[in-house]
Structures are given as C-alpha cells and as structure tokens.
Design an enzyme around this catalytic site. Structure first.
Site, PDB file in Angstrom:
ATOM      1  N   LYS A 112       0.498  -1.163   0.085  1.00  0.00           N
ATOM      2  CA  LYS A 112       0.014  -0.078  -0.221  1.00  0.00           C
ATOM      3  C   LYS A 112       0.921   1.347   0.051  1.00  0.00           C
ATOM      4  CE  LYS A 112      -4.005  -2.039   0.752  1.00  0.00           C
ATOM      5  NZ  LYS A 112      -3.561  -3.506   0.459  1.00  0.00           N
TER       6      LYS A 112
HETATM    7  C1  LIG Z   1      -4.121  -4.731  -0.352  1.00  0.00           C
HETATM    8  C2  LIG Z   1      -3.374  -6.027  -0.198  1.00  0.00           C
HETATM    9  C3  LIG Z   1      -3.696  -6.926  -1.203  1.00  0.00           C
HETATM   10  C4  LIG Z   1      -4.483  -6.884  -2.275  1.00  0.00           C
HETATM   11  O1  LIG Z   1      -4.299  -5.810  -3.221  1.00  0.00           O
HETATM   12  P1  LIG Z   1      -5.585  -5.145  -4.342  1.00  0.00           P
HETATM   13  O2  LIG Z   1      -4.856  -4.111  -4.857  1.00  0.00           O
HETATM   14  O3  LIG Z   1      -6.430  -4.992  -3.320  1.00  0.00           O
HETATM   15  O4  LIG Z   1      -6.113  -6.324  -4.975  1.00  0.00           O
HETATM   16  C5  LIG Z   1      -2.766  -8.028  -1.175  1.00  0.00           C
HETATM   17  N1  LIG Z   1      -1.631  -8.284  -0.543  1.00  0.00           N
HETATM   18  C6  LIG Z   1      -1.589  -7.073   0.494  1.00  0.00           C
HETATM   19  C7  LIG Z   1      -0.580  -7.476   1.605  1.00  0.00           C
HETATM   20  C8  LIG Z   1      -2.243  -6.133   0.980  1.00  0.00           C
HETATM   21  O5  LIG Z   1      -2.086  -5.245   1.790  1.00  0.00           O
END
Ligand SMILES: *Cc1c(COP(=O)(O)O)cnc(C)c1O
Length: 498
Positions: A112
């Site tokens: 993120k």
């Molecule tokens: C948010 C997240 C995901 C999923 O990503 P998307 O873009 O929502 O598909 C996968 N792994 C982790 C560790 C995340 O924080």
C-alpha cells in the site's frame, strides 16, 4: 481526460478525478484513452532509476499537472529515504524463471505504501489547482494495512489532516501498535467499539452528512478519501511493472520484447488492474495470473463468466485478500466492453440487487485471453511458505505465497515457459504468526505474542525484521482515543476543534 465507468458524468481532468475519488454516478474514474509507453523510452528503460521512470509514466496520465509538480511528488515519495532501498521495488530471482517483485520496502511493510506515499502530493496539488484554500481532512476506516500506510503517507504533509478509525478488537497487535504509535502533528487514530463494517459505515455517514459538511466548510476544512478506488492510488502502481521489466533486461534474464507472465495476489483488484494497464500500454505480457485465497470470487468469475458474491466469507491467513466484492473489477469490465458504461451500470446494479451478474460472452472471451484465475487454500499457502524457505531460502509472506502457488498451477496447466514476475505485497514479518506456524508448526508458536513471534522468526531464519516493524513494542503510544460507533462524527468534530 477521465470518464466514469458508468458513463453518466462529463469528462474531467486528471486532478479533478483524483480530487473527487468517486464519480457522481457511482462509477470509478478511468482514462479516456490509455497512452502507449513511448518508443524512445524502451531504449532507456534498463538504465532509468525508479524516480525517473515514475516521472515519465505519471506524466503520460496527468495532463493538467506540470512537469515540476510531478517531479516534486515523485522525488518526495520515492527519493526521500522513505523506502529502505534506492531500487524502491527490488526484483529478486527465485530460480526456475521466477522473479519476486518486492513491493514492501516502504515505511509500513506492505505494498500500500507504493501508492500511499505519493497520493498526498497528488491530492494536495489537485486541491490547490481547484482554487480551494481549505485544509483537507482524510477520513479512513481500516481493517489493518491501509490505515497505517495512509497515516505514514499523510503525516506532516502541509494542508492535510488525517483521521483513522479502526475496530477495537478487529486488528492484529502489530497493526494496532503500528497505528497508535504514529507521530505527526496532523494525525489522529481512533479505536471504535465495533467491527470494520461499523467503522466503514460511520465514515460513509460522515461523508454524506451535508450539515456537518457545511459546518466544516465554514471552518476551512474539506473531506477527502484515500481508499483504493481513487485513480491517484492506481496510477503509481503501473510504474513498478515497467520497472520490473527493466530489471529483467538489466540482468539479461530476458531479451528486449520478450513476453513475460505476471502473477498478482489479489483482493480489491487494484494491483492486477495496474498490471493490465501496463500491458495495454505496450508492456510485453503473455498472461496475467490473478491469485486468490479461499475467498475465490475472482477465480470463479474468470472461469465461469459469472461474478457471484452470494457465498460464505472466510477469514484466512492472507487477510488483505479476504474480500468478496472487488471494487476495481468494474474498471476491467469497462475496458474490455470497449467502454460500455450502460453495460457496467447494469451489471453492478445486478450485483447490488441480486448478488451476481453474468459477463457477456464476447467480453468474457477477451477476459480469458488476458487473465487466468487460480485459488490457493490455507494448507497450500503454508506448504508453499515452507517449501520456498527450504528450497530457496527465501521467506514469503502469506499473500505472496498464494501467488507463488498460483504460478505453479498456471504453469502446470498451460505449459508456459515464460519468465514470471510475482508481485510480493507484504513483508513476512507483517504476518509473522502465520509465517512462523507454516515453518515450525502451531505447537512451537503457542504462548508467544506477536512481538515474540517476530523475534523467534528472525532467530530461526536470520532474515532481519523490517525496519518499520522493528522496536514496535517499545514505541510510545500516542493515540488512545476510543469511541462508541455512534460517536464517530463527534470525535471528528472534537479532533478538528469545530
Ligand atoms: C491490499 C493488499 C492486497 C490486495 O491488493 P488489491 O490491489 O486490493 O488487489 C494484497 N496483499 C496485501 C498484503 C495487501 O495489503
């Protein structure tokens, strides 16, 4: 210019799309036309730094931002020491033609950060362009990862305040400690006596409260959102797919123009959608592999053509992928239907009222050519972590493990011999309990709290604890506010002094 996926609002500039987040007709903003990666840049790609590449790609999409505005945002986000390596997103060779793209070198140890480190700059620039002199108040409801990443991104950014609500008993000890020890003069973290849905509902209610909005407006504040449907969170994610291709060229792993496969552990469909946009811009990608855990809505839609959310919800060891309605899938449907807003509005309406919709055959056909879906259960996730550690001495987190297993299954079924890039979305220490248990068994983990588990995992593997998670227990708790779910708006008022 940007359009709504439901086709019922006028085209707007990039800055307005980022400022508004969601279109007025309930749709998501998408670029009217996807730009091509410029031919002249292919020559330079292997020698470009992450920041140089990010400036070029963002520049293709943000027509109403100046070159200087984009450069400032990119340098502040990726060049200012917030990531623990100059590469920003290193590509690690796992053997057997598999390469792990580590997207967790930012301050909070999850991917993120790749978008939330730059979003504050894109957003404050957008608001300045709109002529507003208001202070922006970012409201976030979080189930764990997004809250800390948003706090880290917005902390001490001039002209912004950030308020995060988390469910009192709904986050892990590590996630809670990460949030309540946040510094910054503009940050607030509030525990809510309720679950994640209560937090999210509370935030939505505050957003929709016109009277409250008016009071805030008079006091010089305006609300905005940092959640994953904002175009400003998606765009920065396109960069690292081109970056990974450049790294494969540098190491001689591929020849120029050679096709690769890309595997992404998927929840809200944002990360894999960015990979799709990269492919449409000209990145040589043979197949996108969409990896899910036991909540395998996406695997099923990619096989049957029916999106069906009427099913049991499972809590898994990869909680950031525990999701049944993947918001960004709407953008994929829009793109593959040739920009048919009517079709998208009808499908999403059906999902709302009936819980499912069927993708038209011609659109589904295109979808299958581009993307394959694979799901991985809890036992296979743990076995993959163990196997990868034993064989390659590389420590996977639970989400990345789901992707590694999906790639193995995809290769078995398709016979693909392409080099593969695996998006690694979290550092293993962020999900230490599941990783430790996968390696050493539940018996050994018993009685250890999350902080002791990290230390035990480090002692066993020799892999250093991520700097964003190190010394967490000793950090000073700065946020102790706790409210009933009915009192979230009052808490916002008190924090802002209105
Ligand atoms: C948010 C997240 C995901 C999923 O990503 P998307 O873009 O929502 O598909 C996968 N792994 C982790 C560790 C995340 O924080």
């Amino acid at each position: 210019m940007y359009l709504s996926t439901r086709g019922r609002t006028p085209r707007i500039e990039a800055s307005k799309a980022i400022h508004r987040g969601l279109a007025a007709d309930g749709g998501l903003f998408v670029p009217e036309k996807l730009p091509s990666f410029p031919a002249a840049l292919w020559e330079k790609l292997p020698s470009m730094s992450y920041c140089q590449l990010a400036k070029q790609i963002l520049g293709l999409y943000l027509d109403d931002y100046s070159e200087a505005e984009i450069a400032k945002a990119v340098d502040a986000a990726y060049g200012g020491g917030h990531f623990d390596t100059e590469a920003v997103a290193p590509l690690v060779n796992l053997g057997e033609g598999r390469h792990v793209l580590e997207l967790w070198h930012g301050p909070t140890a999850a991917f993120k950060d790749m978008a939330l480190q730059i979003l504050p700059y894109l957003l404050t620039t957008a608001i300045a362009k709109s002529g507003s002199d208001k202070e922006v108040v970012i409201l976030v409801a979080t189930s764990g990862d997004t809250g800390k990443a948003a706090l880290a991104g917005f902390a001490d950014v001039p002209g912004t305040r950030i308020i995060v609500f988390y469910p009192k008993d709904g986050v892990s000890a590590v996630q809670k400690q990460q949030m309540v020890t946040t510094t910054g003069t503009n940050t607030a973290v509030v525990a809510v006596d309720g679950n994640f849905d209560d937090c999210q509902r509370g935030v939505k209610t505050i957003f929709g409260d016109r009277d409250f909005g008016k009071v805030l407006d008079e006091k010089g504040f305006v609300f905005s959102s940092a959640n994953s449907i904002n175009w400003g969170r998606l765009l920065p994610q396109i960069v690292y797919y081109f970056w990974s291709y450049g790294q494969l060229l540098v190491t001689g792993s591929i020849q120029k123009g050679e096709n690769i496969d890309i595997v992404v552990p998927t929840g809200n469909f944002g990360n894999i959608l960015a990979a799709y946009y990269a492919k449409e811009m000209g990145l040589p990608v043979a197949k996108l592999v969409c990896a899910s855990n036991k909540n395998k809505v996406l695997t099923d839609v990619l096989r049957s053509g029916v999106y069906d959310r009427k099913r049991d919800f499972y809590r898994t060891s990869s909680p950031s992928m525990d999701i049944l309605v993947s918001s960004n899938f709407e953008r994929f449907l829009f793109a593959l239907s040739g920009g048919d807003g009517e079709l998208v509005a009808k499908a999403l309406g059906q999902l709302d009222t009936e819980g499912s919709y069927r993708i038209p055959a011609a659109v589904f056909q295109k979808m299958r050519e581009i993307m394959a879906g694979y799901a991985c259960d809890e036992a296979d996730t743990a076995a993959t972590i163990r196997g990868c550690y034993e064989k390659e001495h590389y420590l996977l987190d639970t989400h990345t493990a789901v992707a590694v297993k999906a790639l193995a299954d995809y290769r078995r079924d398709s016979g693909s011999k392409n080099r593969a890039v695996i998006a690694s979305t979290a550092n293993p220490y962020k999900f230490n309990a599941a990783v430790y248990t996968a390696l050493l068994g539940a018996e050994k983990a018993r009685g250890l709290d999350e902080f002791q588990l990290s230390e035990a995992l480090a002692a066993y593997t020799g892999v250093p604890i991520h700097r964003g998670l190190e010394g967490l227990r000793e950090k000073k708790v700065l946020h102790t506010k706790s409210v009933a779910k009915e009192d979230m708006a009052a808490a916002v008022g008190a924090i802002l002094g209105v």
